[in-house]
Design a protein around this motif. Structure first.
Motif, PDB file in Angstrom:
ATOM      1  N   ARG A   1       0.856  -1.195   0.000  1.00 49.69           N
ATOM      2  CA  ARG A   1       0.000   0.000   0.000  1.00 49.69           C
ATOM      3  C   ARG A   1       0.886   1.237   0.000  1.00 49.69           C
ATOM      4  N   TYR A   2       0.552   2.197  -0.861  1.00 48.91           N
ATOM      5  CA  TYR A   2       1.396   3.377  -1.017  1.00 48.91           C
ATOM      6  C   TYR A   2       0.549   4.644  -1.105  1.00 48.91           C
ATOM      7  N   PRO A   3       0.421   5.401   0.011  1.00 49.36           N
ATOM      8  CA  PRO A   3      -0.147   6.751  -0.086  1.00 49.36           C
ATOM      9  C   PRO A   3       0.879   7.639  -0.814  1.00 49.36           C
ATOM     10  N   VAL A   4       0.563   8.052  -1.992  1.00 50.83           N
ATOM     11  CA  VAL A   4       1.535   8.745  -2.840  1.00 50.83           C
ATOM     12  C   VAL A   4       2.080   9.987  -2.140  1.00 50.83           C
ATOM     13  N   ASP A   5       3.397  10.106  -2.134  1.00 53.19           N
ATOM     14  CA  ASP A   5       4.071  11.276  -1.579  1.00 53.19           C
ATOM     15  C   ASP A   5       4.321  12.255  -2.725  1.00 53.19           C
ATOM     16  N   LEU A   6       3.645  13.400  -2.679  1.00 46.82           N
ATOM     17  CA  LEU A   6       3.724  14.350  -3.780  1.00 46.82           C
ATOM     18  C   LEU A   6       5.037  15.130  -3.815  1.00 46.82           C
ATOM     19  N   SER A   7       5.915  14.905  -2.830  1.00 47.10           N
ATOM     20  CA  SER A   7       7.205  15.584  -2.833  1.00 47.10           C
ATOM     21  C   SER A   7       8.306  14.748  -3.464  1.00 47.10           C
TER      22      SER A   7
ATOM     23  N   THR B   1      12.253   1.571  -8.262  1.00 43.96           N
ATOM     24  CA  THR B   1      11.490   2.475  -7.401  1.00 43.96           C
ATOM     25  C   THR B   1      10.213   2.887  -8.104  1.00 43.96           C
ATOM     26  N   VAL B   2       9.093   2.796  -7.393  1.00 47.74           N
ATOM     27  CA  VAL B   2       7.794   3.171  -7.942  1.00 47.74           C
ATOM     28  C   VAL B   2       7.321   4.431  -7.229  1.00 47.74           C
ATOM     29  N   MET B   3       7.035   5.465  -8.004  1.00 45.24           N
ATOM     30  CA  MET B   3       6.562   6.755  -7.489  1.00 45.24           C
ATOM     31  C   MET B   3       5.213   7.093  -8.112  1.00 45.24           C
ATOM     32  N   GLY B   4       4.503   7.997  -7.444  1.00 47.69           N
ATOM     33  CA  GLY B   4       3.256   8.507  -8.001  1.00 47.69           C
ATOM     34  C   GLY B   4       3.358   9.963  -8.380  1.00 47.69           C
ATOM     35  N   ALA B   5       4.556  10.528  -8.221  1.00 48.17           N
ATOM     36  CA  ALA B   5       4.788  11.935  -8.561  1.00 48.17           C
ATOM     37  C   ALA B   5       6.280  12.149  -8.779  1.00 48.17           C
ATOM     38  N   ASP B   6       6.590  13.108  -9.641  1.00 49.97           N
ATOM     39  CA  ASP B   6       7.958  13.597  -9.807  1.00 49.97           C
ATOM     40  C   ASP B   6       7.831  15.117  -9.812  1.00 49.97           C
ATOM     41  N   ALA B   7       7.863  15.683  -8.614  1.00 49.98           N
ATOM     42  CA  ALA B   7       7.389  17.046  -8.378  1.00 49.98           C
ATOM     43  C   ALA B   7       8.062  18.085  -9.251  1.00 49.98           C
ATOM     44  N   ASP B   8       9.328  17.903  -9.574  1.00 48.71           N
ATOM     45  CA  ASP B   8      10.045  18.904 -10.353  1.00 48.71           C
ATOM     46  C   ASP B   8      10.005  18.652 -11.852  1.00 48.71           C
ATOM     47  N   ASN B   9       9.296  17.611 -12.279  1.00 46.68           N
ATOM     48  CA  ASN B   9       9.379  17.237 -13.688  1.00 46.68           C
ATOM     49  C   ASN B   9       8.050  16.946 -14.366  1.00 46.68           C
ATOM     50  N   VAL B  10       7.019  16.554 -13.633  1.00 51.73           N
ATOM     51  CA  VAL B  10       5.730  16.296 -14.268  1.00 51.73           C
ATOM     52  C   VAL B  10       4.620  17.001 -13.484  1.00 51.73           C
ATOM     53  N   GLU B  11       3.495  17.192 -14.150  1.00 53.21           N
ATOM     54  CA  GLU B  11       2.343  17.835 -13.526  1.00 53.21           C
ATOM     55  C   GLU B  11       1.832  16.992 -12.360  1.00 53.21           C
ATOM     56  N   LEU B  12       1.611  17.613 -11.209  1.00 48.84           N
ATOM     57  CA  LEU B  12       1.145  16.893 -10.032  1.00 48.84           C
ATOM     58  C   LEU B  12      -0.360  16.659 -10.103  1.00 48.84           C
ATOM     59  N   PRO B  13      -0.843  15.560  -9.523  1.00 47.63           N
ATOM     60  CA  PRO B  13      -2.286  15.302  -9.527  1.00 47.63           C
ATOM     61  C   PRO B  13      -3.018  16.269  -8.605  1.00 47.63           C
ATOM     62  N   LEU B  14      -4.286  16.538  -8.908  1.00 50.33           N
ATOM     63  CA  LEU B  14      -5.089  17.420  -8.073  1.00 50.33           C
ATOM     64  C   LEU B  14      -5.474  16.746  -6.757  1.00 50.33           C
ATOM     65  N   THR B  15      -5.621  15.429  -6.809  1.00 49.30           N
ATOM     66  CA  THR B  15      -5.993  14.661  -5.619  1.00 49.30           C
ATOM     67  C   THR B  15      -4.909  13.642  -5.343  1.00 49.30           C
ATOM     68  N   ARG B  16      -4.489  13.537  -4.098  1.00 52.50           N
ATOM     69  CA  ARG B  16      -3.433  12.594  -3.736  1.00 52.50           C
ATOM     70  C   ARG B  16      -4.008  11.183  -3.661  1.00 52.50           C
ATOM     71  N   PRO B  17      -3.560  10.293  -4.529  1.00 53.66           N
ATOM     72  CA  PRO B  17      -4.100   8.927  -4.509  1.00 53.66           C
ATOM     73  C   PRO B  17      -3.330   8.003  -3.565  1.00 53.66           C
TER      74      PRO B  17
END
Length: 631
Positions: free
Chosen positions: A446-452, A595-611
């Motif tokens: 289980r991974y609460p995506v870290d947007l940082s 490594t599996v991420m749900g965000a790459d804060a400095d490189n792609v658009e961040l989601p509006l809702t944290r999944p």
């Protein structure tokens, strides 16, 4: 092992700082060909030089196109004793999106009163071009319409009008009394792609091209797998707008007061808006008069390009944004061709030795290529293996080798499975294990995506559009701690990976969608984690379709509106996608990490809702990565 500092090749000539010394690559031989010293091989060329010229003379002018638009151009001639040498000569030219030379930019970026070098053409600061001129080539740089000192408006990336201009310019060069009728093209990035566009028109005078760091498909560049690279696009858009309107380019001869330059800039105010058009058109089947992803760009002229068959030398690097494109272009080309892949990226690089190696080799290979196709010198370049690549080992250590085919028959796909931890190597969200064996159990992480989470601000993506930034990936251990990780045991022997890794993830998401970013890393004996490559896919874009080109057997996500679908609620779905190609030696004693991420804060658009994601392992939902391992 992958280096901590990953070098790169320049996107814009305005930001070039050459440190390579290529003098001596071709010794002077004023008496003609020296059969006793002939040597021609990848990166090596001696004894084939004819008359050598001792300098060059720069000129500039406007050339009027069919619709009255005037394009600004630098032309550099071989010279003897300060005078233009008697020709005619072959012409090699570039169709340049950015300023056609960096002379004007120097005045904006240096302190007042500082003495500046005279820069009137790209030849004045590029030793690969100096090598061409000294060996009897005329070198030219033509600014695209809507940019620099050229008139007109920019009508879009690689527009039809721009390509028609290229065709017209080839004919113009071929008809000049100082040209012997043979024309080639040079240049990288955008100026690499303009070569393919020009070649698709099959002008009989265009005998060869040497495109560096070029892309095949602009949709896959901006929206890979449906993931929006906002940072890259906004930096690119800001740069081009500044160059078109706010940072005046060099004037042409006769316009010393700048009246023509100011008039041209006024026409640029209405230029096509790259951020608006590329940023808001997020589906591949988007089709409006101002943008059609399927037609605008090199991928849209592939059929014409194949039919034209212009000889092409594709040149790129493993850390370039267009690393995959280099192989797709090679696989889908029909004319005589060669491909080289080095241990570098797109723009600046901090490793001076590797930078020197890159510039030395490209200068030699470019000259060998044009000598063969434009001058008819039988130097054996087409008798060699068509593919050369650098295999990366320790930092600063690489070796060149060659291949007959791509994908290489010397590799086999080896599966590494995700499994429940602990690996004991990183305090990540799960600290999972990467194993050759299919797990005997089953479960999910289980991974609460870290947007940082981020790969940093000196990535291959920043390096492509911000030439002031070196390509330097940090130790990714801190980022890994915020992510899901799957790490192998220590390798008992080195593992050579060459080609396109493919990952298969079985996932769920609380939002029924999400961006899945997968990094392949090498963990050294100190625990530092080094970037090797990456891949991305938005879950709703997971449907696979047949690609409109030979896609090397890799998954293709078309991204049409009809293809999109949310993830099923509470039920795992499979996402299969490739990572950018690599040539990496995982050293004995080191570990492989995914490594599996749900965000790459400095490189792609961040989601509006944290999944919150679920990543599954073990049958029947066995997530894994297949690595192309050299036998």
């Amino acid at each position: 092992m992958s280096s901590k500092i990953f070098p790169s090749a320049w996107m814009f000539s305005i930001l070039l700082t050459l440190s390579a010394a290529v003098s001596g690559c071709l010794p002077d031989d004023p008496g003609g060909l020296d059969s006793t010293r002939k040597k021609s091989g990848f990166g090596s060329y001696e004894g084939y030089a004819g008359k050598q010229y001792d300098g060059w003379v720069d000129t500039s002018q406007y050339v009027e196109m069919r619709d009255g638009v005037r394009l600004a151009m630098d032309v550099t001639f071989p010279a003897e004793g300060g005078e233009i040498a008697e020709g005619p000569f072959p012409v090699v030219w570039t169709h340049w999106r950015y300023h056609r030379n960096r002379g004007a930019l120097l005045r904006y970026s240096t302190p007042d009163g500082e003495e500046l070098p005279q820069v009137d053409s790209p030849v004045d600061y590029r030793e690969d071009l100096q090598l061409l001129v000294r060996n009897g080539y005329i070198v030219a740089a033509v600014q695209v319409r809507g940019g620099g000192a050229s008139f007109g408006t920019y009508q879009g990336v690689l527009s039809d009008a721009e390509t028609e201009d290229a065709y017209e310019m080839i004919g113009w060069f071929a008809s000049q009394p100082w040209c012997d009728g043979n024309v080639g093209m040079w240049g990288g990035s955008y100026a690499g792609m303009t070569q393919y566009m020009a070649a698709s028109k099959a002008h009989p005078a265009l005998k060869a091209i040497f495109p560096r760091r070029a892309g095949l498909d602009m949709y896959d560049f901006v929206h890979p797998g449906g993931v929006f690279r906002r940072d890259l696009l906004e930096h690119w858009g800001q740069l081009t707008r500044n160059l078109d309107v706010n940072w005046p380019g060099p004037v042409v001869r006769g316009d010393e007061g700048g009246a023509l330059l100011r008039a041209a800039i006024a026409e640029h105010e209405q230029n096509w808006d790259v951020v608006k058009e590329y940023g808001s058109r997020k589906l591949r089947d988007h089709n409006e008069p101002t943008l059609n992803w399927m037609e605008n760009g090199v991928s849209g002229v592939l059929e014409d390009l194949r039919e034209a068959g212009v000889p092409a030398y594709h040149w790129n690097g493993w850390f370039d944004v267009f690393a995959r494109d280099a192989f797709l272009l090679y696989r889908n080309y029909a004319g005589p061709q060669k491909l080289a892949m080095g241990a570098w990226g797109h723009s600046r690089m901090p490793d001076s030795l590797l930078m020197a190696e890159r510039e030395r080799i490209v200068a030699v290979e470019q000259l060998r290529w044009f000598d063969f196709w434009l001058k008819g010198i039988d130097n054996g370049i087409m008798d060699e293996d068509p593919i050369h690549f650098a295999l990366m080992d320790e930092p600063g250590d690489w070796s060149w080798t060659s291949l007959q085919n791509w994908p290489p028959s010397e590799t086999a796909g080896i599966a590494f499975h995700f499994e429940q931890g602990l690996s004991g190597t990183v305090e990540s969200v799960n600290d999972g294990v990467l194993s050759r064996d299919l797990p005997t159990g089953a479960g999910f992480d289980r991974y609460p995506v870290d947007l940082s989470t981020t790969t940093g601000t000196q990535t291959r993506w920043d390096n492509a559009v911000n030439g002031s930034r070196y390509l330097v990936y940090p130790d990714l251990s801190e980022n890994d701690r915020k992510s899901l990780t799957y790490t192998s045991s220590q390798l008992s022997r080195e593992l050579r990976v060459l080609g396109h890794p493919v990952v298969s993830l079985w996932v769920t998401s609380s939002t029924m969608d999400g961006d899945f970013i997968v990094l392949l890393e090498e963990v050294d004996e100190t625990g530092a984690s080094h970037y090797v490559t990456e891949g991305t896919l938005r879950a709703s874009y997971r449907r696979e379709e047949e690609a409109p080109w030979d896609n090397l057997g890799l998954p293709f996500h078309r991204g049409f509106e009809e293809d999109l679908s949310p993830l099923p609620s509470g039920e795992p779905a499979e996402l299969t996608f490739d990572l950018l190609p690599t040539a990496n030696v995982f050293n004995a004693g080191n570990r492989i990490r995914v490594t599996v991420m749900g965000a790459d804060a400095d490189n792609v658009e961040l989601p509006l809702t944290r999944p919150t994601y679920g990543v599954f392992w073990g049958a029947p939902f066995a997530s894994s990565i297949a690595l192309p391992v050299m036998r």
